[in-house]
Scaffold this active site. Structure first.
Site, PDB file in Angstrom:
ATOM      1  N   LYS C  74       0.864  -1.181   0.000  1.00 50.78           N
ATOM      2  CA  LYS C  74       0.000   0.000   0.000  1.00 50.78           C
ATOM      3  C   LYS C  74       0.902   1.233   0.000  1.00 50.78           C
ATOM      4  O   LYS C  74       1.951   1.229   0.665  1.00 50.78           O
ATOM      5  CB  LYS C  74      -0.894  -0.024   1.251  1.00 50.78           C
ATOM      6  CG  LYS C  74      -1.913   1.100   1.334  1.00 50.78           C
ATOM      7  CD  LYS C  74      -2.792   0.960   2.591  1.00 50.78           C
ATOM      8  CE  LYS C  74      -3.845   2.045   2.685  1.00 50.78           C
ATOM      9  NZ  LYS C  74      -4.724   1.888   3.872  1.00 50.78           N
ATOM     10  N   SER C 149      -9.720   2.098   3.104  1.00 51.40           N
ATOM     11  CA  SER C 149      -8.822   2.855   2.256  1.00 51.40           C
ATOM     12  C   SER C 149      -7.831   1.996   1.456  1.00 51.40           C
ATOM     13  O   SER C 149      -7.253   2.494   0.493  1.00 51.40           O
ATOM     14  CB  SER C 149      -8.007   3.822   3.115  1.00 51.40           C
ATOM     15  OG  SER C 149      -7.168   3.111   4.009  1.00 51.40           O
ATOM     16  N   SER C 173     -10.007  -0.344   7.215  1.00 53.97           N
ATOM     17  CA  SER C 173      -9.402  -0.120   5.896  1.00 53.97           C
ATOM     18  C   SER C 173      -8.733  -1.340   5.267  1.00 53.97           C
ATOM     19  O   SER C 173      -8.363  -1.296   4.103  1.00 53.97           O
ATOM     20  CB  SER C 173      -8.382   1.021   5.969  1.00 53.97           C
ATOM     21  OG  SER C 173      -9.044   2.253   5.950  1.00 53.97           O
TER      22      SER C 173
END
Lengths: 477, 125, 481
Positions: C74, C149, C173
């Site tokens: 990420k 997210s 997330s």
């Protein structure tokens, strides 16, 4: 109306750790800009703080020295505001739960003892420095200082005069250096002071509105700034005005304080516990280990100097002003098995005078403790007189030599041989028959004249006590 | 009553530290923010917000505050606050110089620098 | 690529394919599916070089399980030399001079990073629509969001672009996008994985974790990611359990807590049915279902939307245009520079949250908002402690709906926030939880959330693994064009 000044001091002492409070970057002063600011100090994304054990130990040491409560649990909080020298946009400090609370410091002001309360002392990080107009009308930011550990020491509003405030500040200054937690260097900003000042009619119980004075970083400025500010506040109040709670900057060049309006605007610091740092829990073992390692404190040393060496409070206070000076003094006394009062006179007199005029720290003294002891031994065994000893000291200071070699090289050994002194006295009396007649007719004050002449003739080397005895005997004959 | 609410609510600049303005009780607390409030908050957070955006943020934040104020449904008088999961005590680092980064590399990240300094518009004190 | 990470681990060990072949296959898939917008940065050159190194090490006897396994980070983890944007204009060109601890650890195991995945800006969002680099599409239906997210990581794994990816989870997330994209994602206990070098959103809630097809895959990844880090003061010193070795075992005697409050209004009925079916499957596998209650969980959402923005408002104060990152072009003075830099560098959702947090901490509101939320946080955590006296894990839905359409909730932040209603309480309490595929509703994946007591990741993974041995939801692949 008679007015009373009320003063509380906030002192920021930089703790003398090797590395920063939350990062492994060095803390040494004076490096080129931004050479000692690592990724944590400049707050790059994702970096995290880890607390320096030594900073905690030093805070506890201070707390124990001022008889404060050491909080078993204290909490680091974030103080949020934007400023270019504050890289994270917040300062890690302690707010609701500081590490040290409710301490006291005893002061001796002209023989009068008073106790100043210490509200709290808490750990926090220093900010960087902004250099205005550094480059092309822009402000330059140097973050070397960012993250240096600070102990903020907040007093109660217990002081009632500028002189008292300075005495407190000096005592604190002495204490942090004794504890070896701060080098106390005010020029370099290692020991900084803000003052909260208010005035009130004498007898009034409530406090007046206070102002906070910033930028008063010498003992002299503290005294002058407080005195100026008290006068200003009194003039405002007597003129029917009122005091605005504000931050004021002391301008040493103009000897005045002026309002810092820029600092006033919306200071909403939004303190909250720093989620990157769990609460600081101090175990009894940790505190006990710090306690076991405590040095003798200035007040205890002062009392001991009075009791053990028979010194006056004045001399004892002077000689215990720093740990180094006290150690120097004790080492001279022990080295020469000398009269403590004699040593006190020499250390507080010649030595300090020479250090001051040369602008030297004790550690750089050109006369070591053992050399001074050697000199004082020669006074004690009558090799030289006290007067000659000053000359010898001067030579020792200049040449870095020990007393005996100076005395030998210059032939300064005292004349103690009676017959040698008698012959000088005889010569002097023979040369001044008029004065001999005056003395014998009862004008005893010319005795001093003869002493002077004999000492002059012996180039100061005659033993003064013997000169006295022999002169008295021969003049009365 | 209405006056109290207004003063307390617009009282941003009246108090330099938190806690000195009396907390407002659930019934009194306004659930809507106006553009002026947004301007104050945006200033505190150093965010430029245009007039148009201001209205949108006022509406959004008011809705979010509406959600947040559901908290008042539960009494928490004797509950100890929990700022983080209480799983590990604070650890210490040894006082050693372990990392001094790479000063030149760090400085190279700056939008503006000269002579080893970060540059910002002139600060007037 | 349809294999699980565990299958790739075994294939590499058996020499059935090389790391270079795997990396090339992944890079090709990434190229084919650019329209998903799952990646912000692809580092093909470095990945191929690392794969070649891994193959050489393997040939020389290297046996680390992840040696040569491709994966993605990420874009919230700092990577030395590769830009780290956090989905924001503020850091669009930021290259960190250091690696996050998680990055270091995975590299040390020989895993090969292909690139950095898309995400909601500063991890603030539940749809991946707040990214400065554009929305990510859900591989199951490109008109829908992947969740957020960690939406880029979830979409990349679901679409087979990479076998695994890292994610971070502050309020759901990892788990919510895992549920929306039909993969398995684990949020570890607070303090289990180092946060050093992971860009902070809300420091007391953030945790990094693995996202992959199966629980077994997550076990391999977590084993590499977890562990004490002296650079993170909230890192836990407890030794890391053997997650892979701990997968074996059945569910006999396992008490599964079913939370009454999870099945109230707001839960899509079809998701409720899928959840009950999954619970029945766990029962069939030997577990006992136990009724438990989390009475204060309804308070989690308002509580979270005070605490996370409050911490974020402070964490994001460092982005001021002085030392790195974006700085506005024109400004009058320092204050104007701050405001323009931050006004232009941050997107709308980030600014909303900074303002909410600033407000909640400001003079006069601290007690009513921030302090109140801290107290509710305690109540929420206490609820879990009571529940775990009666059960070993808690099972329930991960999200109240399946993936929603792009743009459907962009205008209403509060309805967007409702997505995290089941995941947020876990972060407040600092507990571990995973989401695993547990069925489909109208062709879209449904996630089952398993929550454990503190540091009980190994048990969560075992339960999920056993379930996945008996079901094939996690093996279904999206119908990609």
């Amino acid at each position: 109306m008679e007015w009373e000044t009320v003063i509380g001091l906030e002192v920021h002492a930089q703790l003398s750790t090797r590395s920063k409070i939350f990062s492994g970057a060095p803390t040494a002063y004076g490096a080129p800009p931004n050479q000692q600011a690592n990724e944590i100090d400049i707050a790059l994304p994702g970096v995290l703080p880890v607390l320096n054990r030594e900073a905690v130990r030093m805070a506890v040491r201070f707390g124990l020295a001022v008889e404060a409560a050491i909080n078993h649990r204290s909490v680091f909080a974030r103080k949020n505001y934007f400023y270019p020298d504050l890289p994270k946009g917040y300062q890690i400090s302690q707010y609701e739960l500081p590490i040290v609370q409710n301490g006291r410091l005893q002061l001796d002001l002209d023989g009068e003892v008073c106790v100043i309360g210490i509200t709290r002392a808490h750990l926090e990080e220093d900010a960087g420095k902004s250099l205005h107009d550094a480059v092309d009308g822009m402000t330059g930011v140097d973050l070397n200082r960012a993250g240096t550990p600070l102990l903020e020491i907040v007093s109660e509003p217990d002081m009632r005069s500028a002189a008292q405030a300075v005495t407190y500040l000096k005592a604190l200054h002495t204490l942090v250096r004794y504890l070896e937690i701060c080098d106390g260097n005010m020029q370099e900003g290692s020991f900084r002071c803000d003052a909260n000042v208010s005035v009130r009619p004498r007898g009034e119980a409530r406090f007046g509105t206070r102002t906070e004075l910033k930028n008063i970083n010498s003992f002299r400025f503290v005294e002058r700034a407080i005195e100026y500010e008290a006068r200003r506040q009194i003039a405002v109040l007597e003129g029917g005005g009122s005091i605005r709670q504000e931050t004021r900057l002391y301008d040493a060049d103009r000897d005045e304080t002026r309002s810092m309006r820029s600092k006033e605007e919306a200071n909403d610091y939004r303190y909250f516990p720093d989620p990157d740092l769990p609460p600081l829990i101090l175990t009894p073992d940790f505190v006990a280990a710090v306690q076991a390692d405590m040095p003798e404190l200035p007040s205890a040393k002062r009392e001991r100097f009075c009791a053990d060496y028979g010194l006056s409070r004045y001399d004892a206070t002077l000689l215990t002003a720093t740990r180094e000076l006290a150690a120097y003094y004790e080492s001279v006394v022990a080295d020469g098995a000398l009269d403590p009062k004699l040593v006190a006179n020499w250390v507080a007199g010649e030595l300090l005078a020479h250090l001051n005029s040369a602008g030297l720290e004790l550690a750089a003294s050109r006369v070591s403790a053992s050399h001074l002891a050697g000199l004082l031994r020669r006074i004690r065994d009558n090799t030289i007189s006290g007067k000659i000893a000053k000359e010898v000291f001067e030579a020792m200071w200049t040449e870095g030599a020990d007393a005996d070699s100076v005395i030998a090289a210059r032939g300064l050994t005292q004349i103690t041989d009676d017959s040698a002194i008698e012959s000088i006295v005889d010569e002097v009396m023979a040369a001044h028959p008029k004065q001999v007649a005056q003395y014998r007719s009862g004008e005893e004050k010319v005795f001093g004249f003869f002493v002077g002449q004999v000492m002059k003739a012996s180039r100061g080397k005659a033993n003064p006590a013997k000169v006295n005895d022999i002169l008295k005997r021969k003049l009365s004959a | 009553m209405a006056l109290t609410v207004a003063i307390a609510f617009h009282g941003f600049n009246q108090s330099p530290k938190y806690g000195s303005v009396r907390p407002i009780s659930a019934e009194q607390r306004p659930a809507a923010l106006n553009q002026k409030d947004i301007e104050k908050i945006a200033h505190l957070a150093r965010l430029e917000v245009s007039g148009q955006e201001c209205a949108a943020y006022a509406a959004d934040l008011s809705r979010i505050l509406g959600l947040i104020e559901q908290m008042n449904a539960i009494a928490t008088d004797h509950v100890a606050p929990m700022a983080q999961p209480e799983t590990t005590p604070l650890r210490f680092r040894d006082d050693a110089v372990t990392q001094n980064g790479d000063p030149e590399r760090l400085l190279a990240l700056a939008p503006a620098s000269a002579h080893g300094l970060y540059l910002v518009p002139r600060v007037i004190e | 690529m349809s294999e699980t990470l565990a299958e790739l681990v075994r294939g590499l060990a058996a020499g059935r394919f090389s790391s270079v072949e795997l990396v090339d296959a992944c890079l090709a898939a990434i190229g084919r599916h650019r329209d998903l917008n799952a990646f912000i940065t692809v580092d093909a050159g470095a990945a191929r070089a690392a794969a070649a190194d891994a193959d050489r090490l393997r040939a020389g006897g290297g046996q680390a399980p992840l040696l040569g396994v491709p994966f993605a980070h990420k874009d919230i983890f700092c990577t030395a030399g590769v830009r780290t944007t956090c989905g924001s204009r503020m850091l669009a060109d930021f290259v960190a001079p250091y690696d996050a601890t998680v990055v270091e650890k995975l590299r040390a195991q020989g895993a090969v990073m292909l690139g950095k995945t898309n995400m909601d800006e500063f991890a603030m969002g539940s749809s991946n629509e707040t990214s400065h680099f554009g929305a990510v599409r859900n591989p199951w239906d490109p008109a829908r969001v992947p969740g957020g997210s960690s939406g880029g990581s979830a979409a990349a794994v679901a679409a087979g672009l990479v076998p695994a990816a890292t994610g971070t989870d502050t309020g759901g997330s990892i788990r919510q996008p895992a549920a929306f994209c039909g993969i398995t994602g684990l949020k570890p206990s607070y303090g289990r994985v180092s946060r050093y070098g992971m860009i902070a959103f809300a420091s007391s809630l953030d945790q990094a974790g693995p996202m992959a097809r199966s629980a077994e895959d997550c076990a391999y990844l977590l084993a590499a990611m977890a562990g004490f880090d002296e650079r993170d003061s909230t890192s836990h010193a407890r030794p890391v359990d053997d997650y892979v070795g701990g997968l074996a075992g059945d569910l006999k005697g396992l008490r599964v807590g079913v939370v009454r409050e999870h099945f109230g209004a707001g839960l899509d009925a079809a998701i409720g049915a899928a959840t009950h079916a999954a619970l029945a499957e766990l029962e069939r596998l030997g577990a006992t279902l136990v009724d438990v209650s989390l009475p204060n969980s309804a308070m989690s959402l308002p509580c979270y939307y005070v605490l996370a923005p409050a911490e974020a408002s402070s964490n994001l104060a460092r982005y001021d245009g002085v030392r790195y990152g974006y700085r506005a072009r024109d400004y009058r003075d320092l204050e104007d520079m701050y405001k323009k830099t931050r006004g232009q560098g941050f997107g709308a959702e980030v600014k909303r949250r900074i303002m909410v947090g600033t407000y909640a901490l400001s003079a006069g509101y601290y007690d009513a908002y921030y302090l109140k939320a801290l107290k509710l946080r305690r109540l929420v955590a206490d609820d879990f402690a009571r529940a775990f006296a009666h059960c070993d894990v808690i099972a329930g839905p991960t999200a109240p709906t399946t993936a929603f359409a792009l743009g459907a909730k962009s205008d209403d932040p509060v309805s967007m926030y409702m997505n995290d209603i089941y995941t947020i309480p876990v972060n407040l309490a600092g507990l571990p939880a995973l989401s695993m595929p547990a069925g489909f509703v109208e062709g879209l994946p449904v996630g089952l959330q398993l929550t454990g007591s503190y540091m009980d990741e190994a048990r969560l993974l075992r339960v999920a693994h056993r379930y996945q041995q008996a079901t094939d939801w996690h093996r279904r692949l999206p119908p990609l064009s």
